[in-house]
Enzyme design. Structure first.
Site, PDB file in Angstrom:
ATOM      1  CD  GLU A   1      -2.891  -1.231   2.142  1.00 30.92           C
ATOM      2  OE1 GLU A   1      -3.846  -1.832   2.074  1.00 30.92           O
ATOM      3  OE2 GLU A   1      -2.735  -0.517   3.365  1.00 30.92           O
TER       4      GLU A   1
ATOM      5  CB  CYS B   1      -0.575   6.445  10.961  1.00 29.19           C
ATOM      6  SG  CYS B   1       0.158   7.900  10.297  1.00 29.19           S
TER       7      CYS B   1
HETATM    8  N1  SAH Z   1       7.706   1.123  11.044  1.00 26.55           N
HETATM    9  C1  SAH Z   1       7.891   2.683  11.058  1.00 26.55           C
HETATM   10  C2  SAH Z   1       7.218   3.598   9.908  1.00 26.55           C
HETATM   11  C3  SAH Z   1       5.937   3.053   9.679  1.00 26.55           C
HETATM   12  S1  SAH Z   1       4.438   3.464  10.892  1.00 26.55           S
HETATM   13  C4  SAH Z   1       7.639   3.258  12.429  1.00 26.55           C
HETATM   14  O1  SAH Z   1       7.099   2.482  13.136  1.00 26.55           O
HETATM   15  O2  SAH Z   1       7.815   4.338  12.643  1.00 26.55           O
HETATM   16  C5  SAH Z   1       4.161   5.110  10.653  1.00 26.55           C
HETATM   17  C6  SAH Z   1       3.596   5.755  12.072  1.00 26.55           C
HETATM   18  O3  SAH Z   1       2.280   5.200  12.389  1.00 26.55           O
HETATM   19  C7  SAH Z   1       4.422   5.453  13.140  1.00 26.55           C
HETATM   20  O4  SAH Z   1       4.788   6.404  14.141  1.00 26.55           O
HETATM   21  C8  SAH Z   1       3.348   4.457  13.791  1.00 26.55           C
HETATM   22  O5  SAH Z   1       3.665   4.266  15.298  1.00 26.55           O
HETATM   23  C9  SAH Z   1       2.095   5.094  13.521  1.00 26.55           C
HETATM   24  N2  SAH Z   1       0.839   4.122  13.926  1.00 26.55           N
HETATM   25  C10 SAH Z   1       0.949   2.642  13.818  1.00 26.55           C
HETATM   26  N3  SAH Z   1      -0.335   2.323  14.116  1.00 26.55           N
HETATM   27  C11 SAH Z   1      -1.137   3.319  14.355  1.00 26.55           C
HETATM   28  C12 SAH Z   1      -2.414   3.419  14.688  1.00 26.55           C
HETATM   29  N4  SAH Z   1      -3.340   2.565  14.684  1.00 26.55           N
HETATM   30  N5  SAH Z   1      -3.072   4.710  14.814  1.00 26.55           N
HETATM   31  C13 SAH Z   1      -2.225   5.853  14.454  1.00 26.55           C
HETATM   32  N6  SAH Z   1      -0.932   5.662  14.366  1.00 26.55           N
HETATM   33  C14 SAH Z   1      -0.294   4.515  14.148  1.00 26.55           C
END
Ligand code: SAH
Ligand code: SF4
Length: 344
Positions: A85, A335
């Site tokens: 995605e 996210c």
């Molecule tokens: N793996 C990397 C980059 C991708 S995640 C990382 O974790 O930083 C991108 C962002 O979305 C990260 O800050 C992650 O913690 C956040 N994220 C993951 N699940 C989420 C959710 N359910 N709601 C809001 N943000 C979320």
């Protein structure tokens, strides 16, 4: 398509060197979607390349558009049939940001994240990573969207630093003046906190923005939500961030999802203040408070009031913080909502 593939084409088809520049101009500057549009190349060569050297190593499988037209999510099919995605969003008028994936799935298994439930299926190649940006450039061009793609964030599926070599190569490609020609300051990488690559980023890409998925500032709580914290606990993370700030003098973004009754009290805010004080100079930290996007997990989002109270507390203690706007929630493009469970 990237600079390496163009070099290979030039060699394989015995083309003169200046053809490389013509191709780069058409593909990366003009964002053409087909060889038919590269009129500087002879027709029979174009026909051949069309069949043998596709412009993208991924293809559009499905596109979703949010009701406010500010977010598009693409399911992109890779050559082996796997699906990733990628998201295009407009945080403000005339500004578009591509949120790209670095892996199919993710091995880090954070409890709040949809991608984490998939496990890691495979790493993406450097070209599969940068082709997502090319895909969105073509998309903008084809759809007559009257603006440029300004920013790229490595915040899609996957942990970028768990696929470090390919991710670093793709950043080089995005920066390459002959191809994507993007400024480092328009590129951001987000990590759950793998330490060695943070040190390497500081040396190799000091101008690329760094975001850390923090989500808790005490080790027990963070390890419960993010298993990676067991290997790389907060104290070591603070050391790595201090090194990074010393080298780069750039801001670091700390991502913090507010989860109801888990990490959202003033005690937790205090722990965050304490963590920030261990990173020097603390004033270069900025906390992004994120409203949780519901996934299948048992976590629940904190209320607006709680978020505001948490933010005000941080500000009061001198830690800079904002509550982040969420885009694309109605199409699961936000996210942590990126997951493609039925891989063909
Ligand atoms: N793996 C990397 C980059 C991708 S995640 C990382 O974790 O930083 C991108 C962002 O979305 C990260 O800050 C992650 O913690 C956040 N994220 C993951 N699940 C989420 C959710 N359910 N709601 C809001 N943000 C979320
Ligand atoms: Fe992977 Fe980032 Fe999701 Fe954690 S938050 S599972 S590191 S994509």
């Amino acid at each position: 398509m990237d600079s390496e593939r163009i070099e290979k084409i030039i060699e394989e088809y015995g083309l003169q060197k200046f053809r490389a520049n013509q191709m780069k101009d058409a593909i990366f500057n003009k964002s053409v979607s087909s060889y038919d549009e590269i009129s500087t190349l002879k027709k029979d060569l174009r026909e051949k390349l069309k069949v043998e050297q596709p412009l993208l190593c991924l293809e559009e499988h499905k596109i979703f558009k949010s009701s406010d037209k500010r977010t598009y999510k693409a399911l992109l099919k890779l050559e082996d049939g796997r699906i990733i995605e990628s998201v295009l969003m407009s945080p403000k008028p005339d500004h578009w940001t591509a949120c790209i994936s670095s892996q199919v799935g993710c091995a880090m298994a954070c409890t709040f994240c949809a991608t984490g439930t998939m496990g890691l299926l495979r790493n993406l190649s450097s070209e599969e990573i940068s082709d997502q940006v090319l895909f969105w450039r073509q998309f903008i061009q084809k759809n007559g969207i009257d603006a440029r793609l300004n920013n790229v964030v490595y915040m899609g599926m996957g942990e970028p630093f768990h696929n470090k070599t390919k991710v670093f190569n793709s950043i080089e490609e995005l920066k390459n003046p002959e191809t994507f020609n993007m400024g480092s300051r328009h590129i951001s990488v987000s990590t759950s906190g793998l330490l060695k690559p943070i040190y390497e980023m500081a040396e190799r890409f000091p101008q690329v923005n760094l975001a850390i998925s923090l989500h808790a500032a005490n080790d027990d709580l963070r390890t419960g939500m993010m298993p990676v914290n067991k290997t790389f606990p907060l104290e070591k993370l603070a050391e790595a961030l201090t090194f990074y700030l010393d080298k780069t003098n750039r801001k670091i973004f700390l991502e913090y999802i507010l989860l109801d009754n888990e990490n959202d009290t003033l005690k937790h805010a205090d722990e965050l203040v304490d963590f920030a004080s261990k990173v020097k100079p603390s004033k270069l930290l900025h906390v992004n408070l994120i409203v949780y996007n519901q996934t299948d997990s048992s976590h629940r989002q904190a209320s607006r009031e709680t978020a505001t109270r948490f933010k005000d507390y941080l500000l009061d203690k001198g830690v800079s913080a904002t509550i982040r706007k969420n885009l694309g929630r109605d199409i699961d493009g936000a996210c942590g909502q990126l997951a493609v469970l039925d891989q063909k």
